[in-house]
Scaffold this motif. Structure first.
Motif, PDB file in Angstrom:
ATOM      1  N   PHE A 348       0.830  -1.200   0.000  1.00  0.00           N
ATOM      2  CA  PHE A 348       0.000   0.000   0.000  1.00  0.00           C
ATOM      3  C   PHE A 348       0.870   1.258   0.000  1.00  0.00           C
ATOM      4  O   PHE A 348       0.583   2.222  -0.720  1.00  0.00           O
ATOM      5  CB  PHE A 348      -0.919  -0.013   1.217  1.00  0.00           C
ATOM      6  N   ASP A 349       1.927   1.268   0.817  1.00  0.00           N
ATOM      7  CA  ASP A 349       2.817   2.430   0.868  1.00  0.00           C
ATOM      8  C   ASP A 349       3.408   2.741  -0.506  1.00  0.00           C
ATOM      9  O   ASP A 349       3.410   3.887  -0.959  1.00  0.00           O
ATOM     10  CB  ASP A 349       3.958   2.177   1.860  1.00  0.00           C
ATOM     11  N   VAL A 350       3.928   1.700  -1.160  1.00  0.00           N
ATOM     12  CA  VAL A 350       4.533   1.899  -2.480  1.00  0.00           C
ATOM     13  C   VAL A 350       3.482   2.377  -3.477  1.00  0.00           C
ATOM     14  O   VAL A 350       3.722   3.295  -4.282  1.00  0.00           O
ATOM     15  CB  VAL A 350       5.187   0.588  -2.970  1.00  0.00           C
ATOM     16  N   ALA A 351       2.298   1.769  -3.426  1.00  0.00           N
ATOM     17  CA  ALA A 351       1.241   2.128  -4.367  1.00  0.00           C
ATOM     18  C   ALA A 351       0.830   3.590  -4.225  1.00  0.00           C
ATOM     19  O   ALA A 351       0.578   4.266  -5.232  1.00  0.00           O
ATOM     20  CB  ALA A 351       0.033   1.226  -4.159  1.00  0.00           C
ATOM     21  N   MET A 352       0.770   4.083  -3.005  1.00  0.00           N
ATOM     22  CA  MET A 352       0.373   5.477  -2.808  1.00  0.00           C
ATOM     23  C   MET A 352       1.372   6.428  -3.447  1.00  0.00           C
ATOM     24  O   MET A 352       0.988   7.398  -4.111  1.00  0.00           O
ATOM     25  CB  MET A 352       0.231   5.772  -1.317  1.00  0.00           C
ATOM     26  N   GLY A 353       2.667   6.143  -3.266  1.00  0.00           N
ATOM     27  CA  GLY A 353       3.671   6.999  -3.879  1.00  0.00           C
ATOM     28  C   GLY A 353       3.668   6.917  -5.390  1.00  0.00           C
ATOM     29  O   GLY A 353       3.665   7.938  -6.093  1.00  0.00           O
ATOM     30  N   VAL A 354       3.650   5.700  -5.911  1.00  0.00           N
ATOM     31  CA  VAL A 354       3.689   5.513  -7.370  1.00  0.00           C
ATOM     32  C   VAL A 354       2.409   6.041  -8.012  1.00  0.00           C
ATOM     33  O   VAL A 354       2.452   6.719  -9.059  1.00  0.00           O
ATOM     34  CB  VAL A 354       3.902   4.027  -7.708  1.00  0.00           C
ATOM     35  N   SER A 355       1.264   5.748  -7.423  1.00  0.00           N
ATOM     36  CA  SER A 355      -0.009   6.171  -8.014  1.00  0.00           C
ATOM     37  C   SER A 355      -0.154   7.682  -8.013  1.00  0.00           C
ATOM     38  O   SER A 355      -0.643   8.268  -8.989  1.00  0.00           O
ATOM     39  CB  SER A 355      -1.178   5.535  -7.255  1.00  0.00           C
ATOM     40  N   THR A 356       0.252   8.325  -6.931  1.00  0.00           N
ATOM     41  CA  THR A 356       0.155   9.784  -6.882  1.00  0.00           C
ATOM     42  C   THR A 356       1.027  10.419  -7.953  1.00  0.00           C
ATOM     43  O   THR A 356       0.607  11.362  -8.639  1.00  0.00           O
ATOM     44  CB  THR A 356       0.554  10.298  -5.486  1.00  0.00           C
ATOM     45  N   ALA A 357       2.254   9.903  -8.130  1.00  0.00           N
ATOM     46  CA  ALA A 357       3.129  10.421  -9.174  1.00  0.00           C
ATOM     47  C   ALA A 357       2.545  10.171 -10.562  1.00  0.00           C
ATOM     48  O   ALA A 357       2.559  11.054 -11.436  1.00  0.00           O
ATOM     49  CB  ALA A 357       4.511   9.783  -9.056  1.00  0.00           C
ATOM     50  N   ALA A 358       2.008   8.973 -10.765  1.00  0.00           N
ATOM     51  CA  ALA A 358       1.415   8.645 -12.066  1.00  0.00           C
ATOM     52  C   ALA A 358       0.205   9.529 -12.357  1.00  0.00           C
ATOM     53  O   ALA A 358       0.019   9.995 -13.488  1.00  0.00           O
ATOM     54  CB  ALA A 358       1.013   7.172 -12.097  1.00  0.00           C
ATOM     55  N   CYS A 359      -0.606   9.781 -11.341  1.00  0.00           N
ATOM     56  CA  CYS A 359      -1.769  10.648 -11.525  1.00  0.00           C
ATOM     57  C   CYS A 359      -1.349  12.060 -11.917  1.00  0.00           C
ATOM     58  O   CYS A 359      -1.994  12.706 -12.749  1.00  0.00           O
ATOM     59  CB  CYS A 359      -2.611  10.681 -10.251  1.00  0.00           C
ATOM     60  N   GLY A 360      -0.266  12.541 -11.313  1.00  0.00           N
ATOM     61  CA  GLY A 360       0.228  13.860 -11.678  1.00  0.00           C
ATOM     62  C   GLY A 360       0.657  13.934 -13.135  1.00  0.00           C
ATOM     63  O   GLY A 360       0.350  14.906 -13.844  1.00  0.00           O
ATOM     64  N   LEU A 361       1.344  12.911 -13.609  1.00  0.00           N
ATOM     65  CA  LEU A 361       1.760  12.874 -15.013  1.00  0.00           C
ATOM     66  C   LEU A 361       0.560  12.786 -15.944  1.00  0.00           C
ATOM     67  O   LEU A 361       0.515  13.455 -16.990  1.00  0.00           O
ATOM     68  CB  LEU A 361       2.692  11.676 -15.240  1.00  0.00           C
ATOM     69  N   ILE A 362      -0.408  11.971 -15.588  1.00  0.00           N
ATOM     70  CA  ILE A 362      -1.602  11.814 -16.427  1.00  0.00           C
ATOM     71  C   ILE A 362      -2.394  13.117 -16.482  1.00  0.00           C
ATOM     72  O   ILE A 362      -2.905  13.515 -17.543  1.00  0.00           O
ATOM     73  CB  ILE A 362      -2.466  10.658 -15.890  1.00  0.00           C
ATOM     74  N   ALA A 363      -2.507  13.807 -15.352  1.00  0.00           N
ATOM     75  CA  ALA A 363      -3.231  15.075 -15.317  1.00  0.00           C
ATOM     76  C   ALA A 363      -2.583  16.092 -16.238  1.00  0.00           C
ATOM     77  O   ALA A 363      -3.274  16.847 -16.945  1.00  0.00           O
ATOM     78  CB  ALA A 363      -3.290  15.607 -13.893  1.00  0.00           C
ATOM     79  N   GLY A 364      -1.245  16.113 -16.247  1.00  0.00           N
ATOM     80  CA  GLY A 364      -0.557  17.053 -17.115  1.00  0.00           C
ATOM     81  C   GLY A 364      -0.711  16.738 -18.588  1.00  0.00           C
ATOM     82  O   GLY A 364      -0.763  17.640 -19.431  1.00  0.00           O
ATOM     83  N   ALA A 365      -0.817  15.454 -18.909  1.00  0.00           N
ATOM     84  CA  ALA A 365      -0.893  15.044 -20.313  1.00  0.00           C
ATOM     85  C   ALA A 365      -2.318  14.977 -20.846  1.00  0.00           C
ATOM     86  O   ALA A 365      -2.562  15.291 -22.024  1.00  0.00           O
ATOM     87  CB  ALA A 365      -0.228  13.675 -20.487  1.00  0.00           C
ATOM     88  N   ALA A 366      -3.277  14.559 -20.015  1.00  0.00           N
ATOM     89  CA  ALA A 366      -4.632  14.290 -20.511  1.00  0.00           C
ATOM     90  C   ALA A 366      -5.720  15.004 -19.729  1.00  0.00           C
ATOM     91  O   ALA A 366      -6.904  14.830 -20.040  1.00  0.00           O
ATOM     92  CB  ALA A 366      -4.895  12.780 -20.485  1.00  0.00           C
TER      93      ALA A 366
END
Length: 402
Positions: A348-366
């Motif tokens: 869960f800890d890893v997922a929160m960090g990775v998912s938050t970063a991925a969401c930021g990239l997706i928000a910027g692109a799409a």
């Protein structure tokens, strides 16, 4: 069930019981409330009072997650050796220390960089405390309840965690910084006092514990399901307010509250579901509900639809943790149960960090709405890991004889 005294005053299981689980849950509540108190106060302190930029505030807050992640395996091993109660009390001591350090950061003699250093030290102590409290608390209640009621016991712990965070954050947003630090110390000390009154359970496990690699091999499938489902929690908690603002809607914070209400509602309605589940269907159904809720947020034409989606997403996400924890715990012997809980939580800890970063990239692109489409797809992908946890997992392992 009956609990019989050992020579050292601890208790050993001789049947099935749930005695002490509400009391342990209150201890966990107090520990997580101590953490939650600082959540709204620290960014304002770092950015507003001390004058650092938002990037600095972000990484200063983020070091806690890194400390929690690093502490999980150690907390698990310590739990297996010392028992859940001692580990929880150590975590509460770390929380009290964090509150003291936060308070010291406000001393007039410190310049702003020294004050920031004190706040970062407090975040590291908080991360250590969370790792100890959650891992030790999970093993403690499983020991009290026995494996046949472990799902219900872990549901209690989940309620205590989210309730403590919510109560602490609400109080922290309304209090001045000095009161926040003092109350955080008091909450942690109250937790220690309460834990000291609960008699421990000693699990009389025979043999030697499994290696880190062996335990990881047992729990990675359930852990992957938990990690993928956590993308929804990361998306809502970090970006739904911004998504509401981008559409010109008020009440973005209500969406986070709706997610929390759905989460708590599911735990109250289905506390015993994990103990009764014999296959992957309940977990898969919950993941479908989470995905549908996230899809509603993605496509929502009105704030009301988005709020309904957030509540449905929280409802589905809520039960994934206990439903997948049991397949993980049933794969390991008692001597390694604490380590298994620690590693499972680390997903869960890893997922929160990775998912938050991925969401930021997706928000910027799409754009911001695409975040919730991504999170909904991750929830559906978690069903594959759920099926693997039940159908592709190796037979239960046993400790080697000592």
């Amino acid at each position: 069930m009956t609990l019989r005294s050992n020579d050292d005053g601890s208790l050993r299981r001789t049947g099935v019981a749930t005695a002490g689980i509400p009391e342990v849950s209150m201890v966990i509540f107090l520990g997580l409330a101590a953490m939650g108190l600082a959540l709204p106060a620290l960014p304002a302190r770092i950015h507003g009072t001390l004058g650092f930029d938002l990037t600095t505030a972000g990484w200063a807050m983020g070091v806690q997650s890194a400390a929690t992640l690093v502490s999980r395996p150690w907390a698990g091993r310590l739990t297996d050796r010392r028992g859940g109660r001692r580990v929880v009390m150590a975590g509460l001591a770390a929380m009290a220390g964090a509150g003291l350090v936060y308070g010291l950061s406000a001393l007039p003699a410190l310049d702003r960089h020294a004050a920031l250093g004190a706040l970062v030290a407090g975040r590291l102590l908080t991360g250590l405390g969370v790792g100890l409290i959650v891992t030790g608390g999970g093993a403690w209640v499983v020991g009290l309840a026995g494996m046949d009621r472990a799902g219900r016991a872990m549901s209690w712990i989940g309620l205590a965690m989210f309730g403590g965070l919510a109560a602490g954050a609400a109080a922290g947003a309304a209090l001045p910084f000095g009161a926040v630090t003092a109350l955080a110390v008091c909450a942690a000390l109250a937790g220690i006092a309460a834990a000291a009154r609960i008699r421990p359970v000693r699990i009389e496990a025979k043999g030697r514990p499994l290696s880190l690699r062996a335990v990881t091999g047992c729990i990675w499938r359930p852990g992957t399901a938990l990690a993928l489902s956590a993308a929804g929690f990361a998306a809502v908690s970090s970006f739904v307010v911004l998504a509401f603002e981008a559409k010109g809607w008020p009440g973005g914070g209500n969406a986070i509250a709706a997610f929390g209400i759905g989460h708590v509602g599911a735990r109250l309605l289905f506390a015993g579901l994990a103990d009764k589940a014999k296959g992957p269907a309940p977990a898969a159904a919950m993941l479908v509900l989470e995905s549908l809720g996230l899809g509603l947020i993605w496509l929502a034409p009105t704030p009301a639809v988005a709020l309904a989606g957030a509540a449905l997403g929280g409802f589905g996400f809520s039960m994934v943790y206990p439903l997948m924890a049991l397949p993980a715990l049933r794969r390991v012997p008692e001597a390694s149960r604490g380590l298994a809980i620690g590693l499972y939580d680390a997903f869960f800890d890893v997922a929160m960090g990775v998912s938050t970063a991925a969401c930021g990239l997706i928000a910027g692109a799409a754009g911001l709405p695409a975040i919730f489409l991504f999170a909904g797809c991750a929830s559906l992908a978690a069903i594959i890991a759920v099926l693997a946890a039940y159908r592709g997992a190796p037979p239960p392992l046993r400790s080697s004889a000592s």
